[in-house]
Every structure is written in structure tokens, then in C-alpha cells.
Design an enzyme around this catalytic site. Structure first.
Site, PDB file in Angstrom:
ATOM      1  N   ARG A 181      -2.426  -2.204  -3.562  1.00  0.00           N
ATOM      2  CA  ARG A 181      -3.681  -1.514  -3.279  1.00  0.00           C
ATOM      3  C   ARG A 181      -3.719  -0.236  -4.123  1.00  0.00           C
ATOM      4  O   ARG A 181      -2.811   0.594  -4.041  1.00  0.00           O
ATOM      5  CB  ARG A 181      -3.754  -1.145  -1.802  1.00  0.00           C
ATOM      6  CG  ARG A 181      -5.030  -0.419  -1.497  1.00  0.00           C
ATOM      7  CD  ARG A 181      -5.118   0.031  -0.077  1.00  0.00           C
ATOM      8  NE  ARG A 181      -6.352   0.789   0.067  1.00  0.00           N
ATOM      9  CZ  ARG A 181      -6.640   1.531   1.109  1.00  0.00           C
ATOM     10  NH1 ARG A 181      -5.815   1.614   2.120  1.00  0.00           N
ATOM     11  NH2 ARG A 181      -7.772   2.181   1.156  1.00  0.00           N
TER      12      ARG A 181
ATOM     13  N   ASN B 219       0.879  -1.173   0.000  1.00  0.00           N
ATOM     14  CA  ASN B 219       0.000   0.000   0.000  1.00  0.00           C
ATOM     15  C   ASN B 219       0.912   1.216   0.000  1.00  0.00           C
ATOM     16  O   ASN B 219       1.469   1.578   1.035  1.00  0.00           O
ATOM     17  CB  ASN B 219      -0.891  -0.043   1.247  1.00  0.00           C
ATOM     18  CG  ASN B 219      -1.855   1.131   1.305  1.00  0.00           C
ATOM     19  OD1 ASN B 219      -1.829   2.013   0.448  1.00  0.00           O
ATOM     20  ND2 ASN B 219      -2.682   1.155   2.328  1.00  0.00           N
TER      21      ASN B 219
ATOM     22  N   ARG C  87     -12.641  14.407   8.417  1.00  0.00           N
ATOM     23  CA  ARG C  87     -13.482  14.773   7.268  1.00  0.00           C
ATOM     24  C   ARG C  87     -14.930  14.962   7.708  1.00  0.00           C
ATOM     25  O   ARG C  87     -15.426  14.223   8.556  1.00  0.00           O
ATOM     26  CB  ARG C  87     -13.419  13.674   6.196  1.00  0.00           C
ATOM     27  CG  ARG C  87     -12.157  13.718   5.378  1.00  0.00           C
ATOM     28  CD  ARG C  87     -12.081  12.538   4.421  1.00  0.00           C
ATOM     29  NE  ARG C  87     -11.031  11.628   4.825  1.00  0.00           N
ATOM     30  CZ  ARG C  87     -10.902  10.380   4.395  1.00  0.00           C
ATOM     31  NH1 ARG C  87     -11.766   9.883   3.540  1.00  0.00           N
ATOM     32  NH2 ARG C  87      -9.917   9.618   4.812  1.00  0.00           N
TER      33      ARG C  87
ATOM     34  N   HIS D 222     -13.083   1.977   0.097  1.00  0.00           N
ATOM     35  CA  HIS D 222     -13.008   0.901   1.114  1.00  0.00           C
ATOM     36  C   HIS D 222     -13.593  -0.411   0.588  1.00  0.00           C
ATOM     37  O   HIS D 222     -14.017  -1.273   1.372  1.00  0.00           O
ATOM     38  CB  HIS D 222     -13.801   1.244   2.399  1.00  0.00           C
ATOM     39  CG  HIS D 222     -13.203   2.313   3.247  1.00  0.00           C
ATOM     40  ND1 HIS D 222     -13.992   3.207   3.941  1.00  0.00           N
ATOM     41  CD2 HIS D 222     -11.922   2.634   3.536  1.00  0.00           C
ATOM     42  CE1 HIS D 222     -13.204   4.039   4.620  1.00  0.00           C
ATOM     43  NE2 HIS D 222     -11.944   3.709   4.382  1.00  0.00           N
TER      44      HIS D 222
ATOM     45  N   GLU E 244      -7.956  -6.443   4.983  1.00  0.00           N
ATOM     46  CA  GLU E 244      -7.786  -6.029   3.584  1.00  0.00           C
ATOM     47  C   GLU E 244      -6.559  -6.689   2.959  1.00  0.00           C
ATOM     48  O   GLU E 244      -6.572  -7.030   1.774  1.00  0.00           O
ATOM     49  CB  GLU E 244      -7.684  -4.501   3.508  1.00  0.00           C
ATOM     50  CG  GLU E 244      -8.999  -3.836   3.892  1.00  0.00           C
ATOM     51  CD  GLU E 244      -8.879  -2.365   4.174  1.00  0.00           C
ATOM     52  OE1 GLU E 244      -9.109  -1.571   3.262  1.00  0.00           O
ATOM     53  OE2 GLU E 244      -8.552  -1.995   5.323  1.00  0.00           O
TER      54      GLU E 244
END
Ligand code: ADP
Length: 402
Positions: free
Chosen positions: A93, A7, A243, A182, A387
Site C-alpha cells: 500500500r 502496509n 482532523r 482512500h 482494501e
């Protein structure tokens, strides 16, 4: 087959090396990260079983950082392989696959070209993802490289869920629509839910809530995503660490017109100064916000309340979207660990069939578990996401010719 999962962000590389027994199961041999790339002192944190290798490292750029990772994997005190030739496949990813990628793909020149084209859709994420792909291909030319997209699982959304009610040309000409993110996590917990409930995936309807630093929910019908809370960018939907999630777009116009805010100020405001941090003024980290609320900080408590209220609204909306819900699933650092957040998000939802069991919910347990009351019409589950395993599975399947 040894599969390296990478990643690659703008200033860090996170990695896991898994030994896959087949396309389904495997074990983690080592994992780690190189952080503060280009901003010394860069740092390696590497772990393999009970051995570790953590130190300051020279990583002025991504090429150097990849070399540090490989050295940790192959030479350091927590080495697990003899060299790069022992890595048969690399799973990358990638944040944005736009409308082209509905699943994971082997990386070739054509895929790289497409990712370059999508960089305008994900300017913060796709460019570093691409750097990672190029560096890994340079370092491991003999391995099969696979791209796994955050957006791919949501490519099954129907047009009425992915289109904004904007002039249609914005979609037709500029691909402005909801994509969702996601996806790897939502897919992992959906499959794990089908397994846990003993239902065929194609007959499993779930509402998944991935609550970490970024937060999103998805409505999944028959194993396929039919709606999700993040949109064109990962800013829409739930309240997150920094956020805002959903806001009236008219307020952006107001910020410009009446308060004279610039593009960069509004970007910073919505993406980095809002959410839990913005409301509480304490932290973007849920544990710290919960602790402050428990100590009597009213704004921290308000931040938690707004966070949970937004989740509750989406549970209601997605219950309506799905019609029949087998399970509501919590995952991510907050979803897996914060019993109080699960309790507050589900409070008052008994009337629409979500009944938590207080003891099961607050038990200090790990692993997949059912936290709903025996008679609850819908199951409420906690499933730790993985993941890396999902990326490794896809990578092993594609590298194995599947
Ligand atoms: P990322 O999205 O970066 O992968 P995680 O999924 O690890 O992040 O989630 C990080 C969030 O989980 C942080 O806000 C952290 O405070 C929260 N978290 C972890 N454990 C707990 C806990 N026991 N109670 C409340 N929040 C927690």
C-alpha cells in the site's frame, strides 16, 4: 498464488497473507501487525484462523520488524507457510502516486525513484512506504512486488474538480492540486455496489462514504471517480477523528498573525487536536463520542452533529455532481457499524431521494446490505470495505502477467 499485502507506516507494519485462487478471489491465511517499531517494547499481534501469536518482540528498526513478521508467518505457533520462498507476490500500500500512477504497478528501480520524488507531497507516508518496499524486496527477492496507490482511483477527476482556484503556476510548477485518498476502498465498494445492484460497472453511479479514523467521500460516475472530499492532503473534506476537514484557509493566517501560532502548532491543531476529539473533548473514537453523547455530554453530541452535517452536505453536493445516483454507500468502521450516524447523516434527505428504512438500518447485520426503504429513489447500501483483498487482486493480476 500466495500474496502478502503490506502496509508499512513510520512505526508499524500491518500485513495480511492471502491465498489467491485467481485474480478475483482468495482467502486470508494470516494477518497481523508489528507495532511500536523503534520504541520498545515493540509488539507482534498475529492471527491465523483460530491460532494466534502475540508477544513483545525485538524490533529496533523496520528490517527487524519484517524479520519478526516472517518468523510469525513461517515458524511461530500460528505459522502458515514454510518460508519466504512460498510468497510469490507482495502488494504494497502506497499513499501517494501523484499524477504519474493511475493504477497499480510492478515495482522497479524507476518506480522507486518516482516514489522518492513524490515524498515531498506525502512526507509522513511515502518515506515509510518506501522503507517497507525496500525491506520486503530484500527479504523476498524472488517475489513480484506491486505498488497500489491510495491516490490512483482519483486520477480520473476532471481538472475542474482537482484544481484549486489558486494561481495556475502553483499547479504547473509545484503540482499543487487535489489528489484524494482512500482510493482502494472507494474502488472496492464501487465494484461491490455494481455487483450487488447487478449493473455493469461502466453504468454505475455511486456516492461512496468511507468513514473510519480518516473519512472521505467520492462521487463515482460510470465506475470512475469524478470528485472526492480529500484534497492535496488527507486533511480536507469531512470531519475526522482528529482532523478538522474543511476550514477557511484564512483562519490559518489569523492563527499566525493574531494568535502567534507556529507551523508545528498549527499542524498539530488541524491534524491531531481537531475533529471529533477537538469538538467533544472526549475522544477521537466515534464509539466513545456516541456513548458520551448518549450519557448527556452536550459537546460530544455537537461533535456527532457536525460530523453528520458535513456528510449530509457532501451527499447533496455529489448528488448534484452526478445527476443520476444509483446508490449511496457507507463503509469503514463508522460507516459499517454506526446505524445512528447513517441515520443522522441521511435525516432530511428524503426530499432529494434518500430514504432509509429504520429497521433495516438498525438491524445488527454484517456483510453487504441495502438499508433503504423499498420506494427510495436512490439505494442506500452498507458495504464492508476490504482494501487488503483489493490490493491482493491487483497484485495477483500483475504478478500473473495480467
Ligand atoms: P481505520 O480508518 O483506522 O481503518 P476503522 O475503519 O476501523 O479505522 O474505523 C474506526 C472508527 O470506527 C472508530 O472511530 C470507531 O469508534 C468506529 N466504530 C467502530 N464500530 C463502531 C460502532 N459500532 N459505532 C460507532 N462507531 C464505531
Amino acid at each position: 498464488m500466495n500474496v502478502l499485502v503490506v502496509n508499512c507506516g513510520s512505526s508499524s507494519i500491518k500485513y495480511s497473507l492471502l491465498r489467491m485462487h485467481n485474480h478475483e478471489s482468495g482467502e486470508v491465511l494470516a494477518s497481523g501487525l508489528v507495532e511500536k517499531i523503534g520504541n520498545p517494547p515493540s509488539r507482534l499481534k498475529h492471527k491465523a484462523g483460530d491460532k494466534s501469536d502475540s508477544r513483545d518482540v525485538p524490533a529496533p528498526d523496520h528490517r527487524a520488524a519484517f524479520a519478526v513478521m516472517m518468523q510469525a508467518l513461517a515458524e511461530g505457533p500460528a505459522a502458515v507457510i514454510a518460508g519466504p520462498a512460498q510468497i510469490q507476490a507482495v502488494g504494497h500500500r502506497v499513499v501517494h502516486g501523484a499524477e504519474r500512477f493511475t493504477g497499480s504497478v510492478r515495482v522497479d528501480a524507476d518506480v522507486i525513484k518516482a516514489l522518492e520524488d513524490f515524498s515531498t507531497l506525502a512526507p509522513l507516508h511515502n518515506p515509510p512506504n518506501l522503507v517497507g518496499i525496500r525491506e520486503a524486496m530484500h527479504l523476498m527477492p524472488g517475489a513480484t512486488h506491486v505498488a497500489v496507490f491510495d491516490t490512483a482511483f482519483h486520477q480520473t477527476l476532471p481538472p475542474h474538480a482537482y484544481l484549486y482556484a489558486l494561481p495556475y503556476d502553483l499547479y504547473a510548477q509545484h503540482r499543487i492540486r487535489r489528489y484524494g485518498f482512500h482510493g482502494t476502498s472507494h474502488r472496492y465498494v464501487t465494484e461491490a455496489t455494481a455487483h450487488l445492484l447487478g449493473r455493469p460497472l461502466a453504468e454505475t453511479n455511486v456516492i461512496t462514504a468511507h468513514l473510519g479514523n480518516g473519512c472521505s467521500m467520492a462521487a463515482v460516475a460510470g465506475g470512475k471517480s469524478v470528485d472526492t472530499s480529500m484534497g492535496m492532503t488527507p486533511l480536507e473534506g469531512l470531519v475526522m477523528g482528529t482532523r478538522s476537514g474543511d476550514v477557511d484557509p484564512g483562519l490559518v493566517l489569523h492563527l499566525i498573525r493574531s494568535l502567534g501560532k507556529t507551523f508545528d502548532q498549527i499542524d498539530g491543531l488541524l491534524n491531531r487536536q481537531s475533529g471529533l476529539l477537538g469538538i467533544s473533548g472526549v475522544s477521537n473514537d466515534m464509539r466513545e463520542v456516541v456513548d458520551a453523547a448518549a450519557a448527556g455530554n452536550a459537546r460530544a453530541d455537537l461533535a456527532v452533529e457536525i460530523f453528520c452535517y458535513r456528510i449530509k452536505k457532501y451527499i447533496g453536493a455529489y448528488t448534484a455532481v452526478l445527476g443520476r445516483v444509483d446508490a449511496l454507500v457507507f463503509t469503514g468502521g463508522i460507516g459499517e457499524n454506526a446505524a445512528g450516524i447513517r441515520e443522522r447523516a441521511c435525516r432530511g434527505l428524503e426530499g432529494i431521494g434518500y430514504v432509509l428504512d429504520a429497521l433495516r438500518n438498525s438491524a445488527a447485520a454484517r456483510g453487504p446490505r441495502d438499508v433503504s426503504a423499498d420506494g427510495s429513489p436512490h439505494r442506500i447500501l452498507v458495504i464492508p470495505t476490504d482494501e487488503e483483498m483489493m490490493i491482493a487482486r491487483d497484485t495477483a493480476r500483475i504478478a500473473g502477467g495480467g
